[in-house]
Design an enzyme around this catalytic site. Structure first.
Site, PDB file in Angstrom:
ATOM      1  N   ARG A  73      -7.683 -27.993  23.651  1.00  0.00           N
ATOM      2  CA  ARG A  73      -6.330 -28.549  23.744  1.00  0.00           C
ATOM      3  C   ARG A  73      -5.592 -27.862  24.885  1.00  0.00           C
ATOM      4  NH1 ARG A  73      -0.998 -27.309  20.443  1.00  0.00           N
ATOM      5  NH2 ARG A  73       0.253 -28.888  21.472  1.00  0.00           N
ATOM      6  N   HIS A 117       4.484 -29.796  26.907  1.00  0.00           N
ATOM      7  CA  HIS A 117       4.549 -28.490  26.248  1.00  0.00           C
ATOM      8  C   HIS A 117       5.657 -27.683  26.948  1.00  0.00           C
ATOM      9  CE1 HIS A 117       2.009 -25.724  23.525  1.00  0.00           C
ATOM     10  NE2 HIS A 117       3.079 -25.014  23.854  1.00  0.00           N
ATOM     11  N   GLU A 162       5.878 -29.401  19.496  1.00  0.00           N
ATOM     12  CA  GLU A 162       6.986 -28.741  18.808  1.00  0.00           C
ATOM     13  C   GLU A 162       8.361 -29.138  19.329  1.00  0.00           C
ATOM     14  OE1 GLU A 162       6.246 -24.524  18.794  1.00  0.00           O
ATOM     15  OE2 GLU A 162       4.474 -24.718  17.537  1.00  0.00           O
ATOM     16  N   ASN A 287       1.011 -27.024  13.810  1.00  0.00           N
ATOM     17  CA  ASN A 287       0.980 -25.661  14.348  1.00  0.00           C
ATOM     18  C   ASN A 287       1.462 -24.744  13.238  1.00  0.00           C
ATOM     19  OD1 ASN A 287       0.339 -26.955  16.702  1.00  0.00           O
ATOM     20  ND2 ASN A 287       2.224 -26.429  17.792  1.00  0.00           N
ATOM     21  N   TYR A 289       1.683 -20.806  11.699  1.00  0.00           N
ATOM     22  CA  TYR A 289       1.558 -19.356  11.932  1.00  0.00           C
ATOM     23  C   TYR A 289       1.909 -18.524  10.706  1.00  0.00           C
ATOM     24  CZ  TYR A 289       0.888 -20.424  16.819  1.00  0.00           C
ATOM     25  OH  TYR A 289       0.356 -20.900  17.988  1.00  0.00           O
ATOM     26  N   GLU A 347      -2.591 -25.576  16.351  1.00  0.00           N
ATOM     27  CA  GLU A 347      -2.399 -24.168  16.704  1.00  0.00           C
ATOM     28  C   GLU A 347      -2.452 -23.333  15.441  1.00  0.00           C
ATOM     29  OE1 GLU A 347       1.153 -23.198  18.978  1.00  0.00           O
ATOM     30  OE2 GLU A 347       0.883 -24.945  20.277  1.00  0.00           O
TER      31      GLU A 347
HETATM   32  C1  FCB Z   1       4.018 -22.028  19.486  1.00  0.00           C
HETATM   33  C2  FCB Z   1       3.854 -22.619  20.866  1.00  0.00           C
HETATM   34  C3  FCB Z   1       2.794 -21.957  21.699  1.00  0.00           C
HETATM   35  C4  FCB Z   1       2.776 -20.467  21.482  1.00  0.00           C
HETATM   36  C5  FCB Z   1       2.721 -20.125  20.020  1.00  0.00           C
HETATM   37  C6  FCB Z   1       2.648 -18.666  19.716  1.00  0.00           C
HETATM   38  O1  FCB Z   1       5.329 -22.226  19.067  1.00  0.00           O
HETATM   39  O2  FCB Z   1       3.559 -23.984  20.780  1.00  0.00           O
HETATM   40  O3  FCB Z   1       3.003 -22.310  23.039  1.00  0.00           O
HETATM   41  O4  FCB Z   1       3.847 -19.895  22.120  1.00  0.00           O
HETATM   42  O5  FCB Z   1       3.828 -20.667  19.373  1.00  0.00           O
END
Ligand code: FCB
Length: 441
Positions: A73, A117, A162, A287, A289, A347
């Site tokens: 990607r 992006h 995002e 995405n 985290y 992500e």
């Molecule tokens: C996301 C972004 C990516 C990177 C990660 C850690 O929000 O899409 O570009 O910065 O976080």
């Protein structure tokens, strides 16, 4: 463990890795402009050099092949392709991405292309950027150029990465480009992003032959205490982060909480525009985290809530709690609210302070653990029937982490800041073996 045709990838974005942002006739982006303003980025870092991928792309595709990736990607820098954001096309910019895509295809690596992006051409910012009602049309014209050029070799398209981050850190908090703190403009920026997504999808339905979706940042929200105020705060933050974009897209209306949050700054959006936005993408990119731990706080405006750092829980150097169960919950929650839309984890990854190179090895055990536990969490959602089709580690390389500069390191591959030399971390070796064992199963 995973379906046979599951995609195994890693993700990057243009401004974060390419370097040479003005090469071969490219127009500057808002991130180029922003990073060169004193005080905006940690340590005064910029994307001028980044990972040097603009020069070293062929070597980098070879590294992806060595890693055993079946998908990659990446994003296209709008200003390389259209230096002024609209109008003339810069062939040299387009050719850079054509060569990259050809090289990926030759290696059997499926390209997943993100159109946006965050690197809006500065020329468009000067005309009002995402605040301008023509911004969806600008985006659709740019999308059309790319679709006509490479849809024959790109099976997976993402319109926006995002949109929430473009909206809130970019236009409300001012910590991302374009660096605005304009509460009154914020709801319209989000609305124009949604219209831009919809306009690009319309172009794609006419010209494209594969699949198009968008990528959103999602994090389940938990109140820090059982108090009614904290519970209400977590609920508001869920609407603000997780539902602001997906509700209008998939259900046809904004979450009512947004009107409470923004008060008089929330406009009455015309019904025909909401109808235009409402439409099921071919897939959603998730995405993921961390989770959000939320505390009510009236001094935090407009949300009336803030995210707090958990006590005694493992965190990454971004201060984000390592919380794999939240990934399972996010994937199941999407299906529950929006139906069984195909999903990709576009992500997932973690920043840590990596140990030094010792006997040829960078032993990033914490990253291996993060990836392993999150893959297990993804598998739990698959086992419950979620239509998950691929997983992309953020990120292939240590790179320019926006306002944090190069201080936060998410990569499977370390980049030597002096000479750009690439070194696989232990996590890269681990991921290669994981992919191999899945493919050979
Ligand atoms: C996301 C972004 C990516 C990177 C990660 C850690 O929000 O899409 O570009 O910065 O976080």
């Amino acid at each position: 463990m995973f379906p046979a045709n599951f995609l195994w990838g890693a993700a990057t974005s243009a401004y974060q890795i390419e370097g040479d942002p003005l090469a071969a006739g490219a127009g500057a982006s808002i991130w180029h402009q922003f990073a060169h303003q004193p005080g905006r980025i940690a340590n005064g870092d910029t994307g001028d050099v980044a990972c040097g991928h603009y020069r070293r792309w062929a070597e980098d595709v070879a590294l992806m092949a060595e890693l055993g990736l079946t998908a990659y990607r990446f994003s296209v820098a709008w200003g390389r392709v259209m230096p002024n954001g609209s109008g003339a096309v810069n062939q040299a910019g387009l050719d850079f991405y054509r060569r990259l895509i050809d090289a990926l295809c030759e290696r059997g690596i499926t390209p997943m292309l993100t159109l946006y992006h965050w690197d809006l051409p500065q020329a468009l910012q000067e005309r009002g950027g995402w605040q301008h009602p023509d911004s969806p049309a600008w985006f659709a014209d740019y999308a059309e150029v790319l679709i006509r050029a490479v849809d024959d070799r790109v099976p997976l398209w993402i319109t926006l990465n995002e949109p929430w981050v473009v909206t809130v850190p970019g236009h409300l908090e001012g910590i991302h480009a374009p660096g605005l703190q304009n509460r009154a403009a914020t709801p319209r920026v989000a609305h124009h992003l949604l219209l831009a997504h919809a306009a690009a999808v319309t172009v794609y339905r006419a010209l494209g032959r594969h699949q198009i979706g968008l990528a959103v940042n999602l994090e389940p929200q938990f109140p820090v205490s059982a108090s009614a105020a904290d519970q209400a705060a977590a609920h508001r933050r869920d609407a603000f982060i997780n539902r602001w974009f997906l509700d209008p897209l998939l259900l046809g209306s904004y979450p009512p909480e947004l009107r409470e949050i923004f008060g008089a700054d929330w406009p009455d959006f015309p019904a025909n525009e909401l109808a235009r936005i409402h439409g099921i993408p071919d897939f959603i990119g998730v995405n993921y985290y961390s989770r959000g731990l939320v505390q009510a706080d009236t001094t935090e405006q407009p949300l009336g809530a803030r995210r707090v750092k958990p006590q005694d829980a493992p965190c990454t150097t971004m201060g984000w709690e390592v919380y794999p169960a939240g990934l399972t919950e996010t994937l199941l929650g999407l299906r529950e609210r929006y139906g069984n839309v195909p999903l990709y984890i576009t992500e997932n990854g973690a920043a840590f302070i990596d140990a030094d190179l010792q006997a040829g090895v960078i032993n990033d055990a914490a990253r291996v653990n993060y990836l392993e536990t999150h893959l297990r969490a993804a598998q739990m959602a698959l086992a419950q029937g979620v239509d998950l089709r691929g997983y992309f580690v953020w990120s292939l390389f240590d790179n320019f982490e926006w306002a944090e500069g190069y201080a936060q390191r998410f990569g499977l591959i370390q980049i030597d800041p002096l000479n750009g030399r690439r070194t696989f971390k232990r996590s890269a070796h681990w991921y290669r073996e994981f992919i191999q064992s899945e493919i050979n199963r």
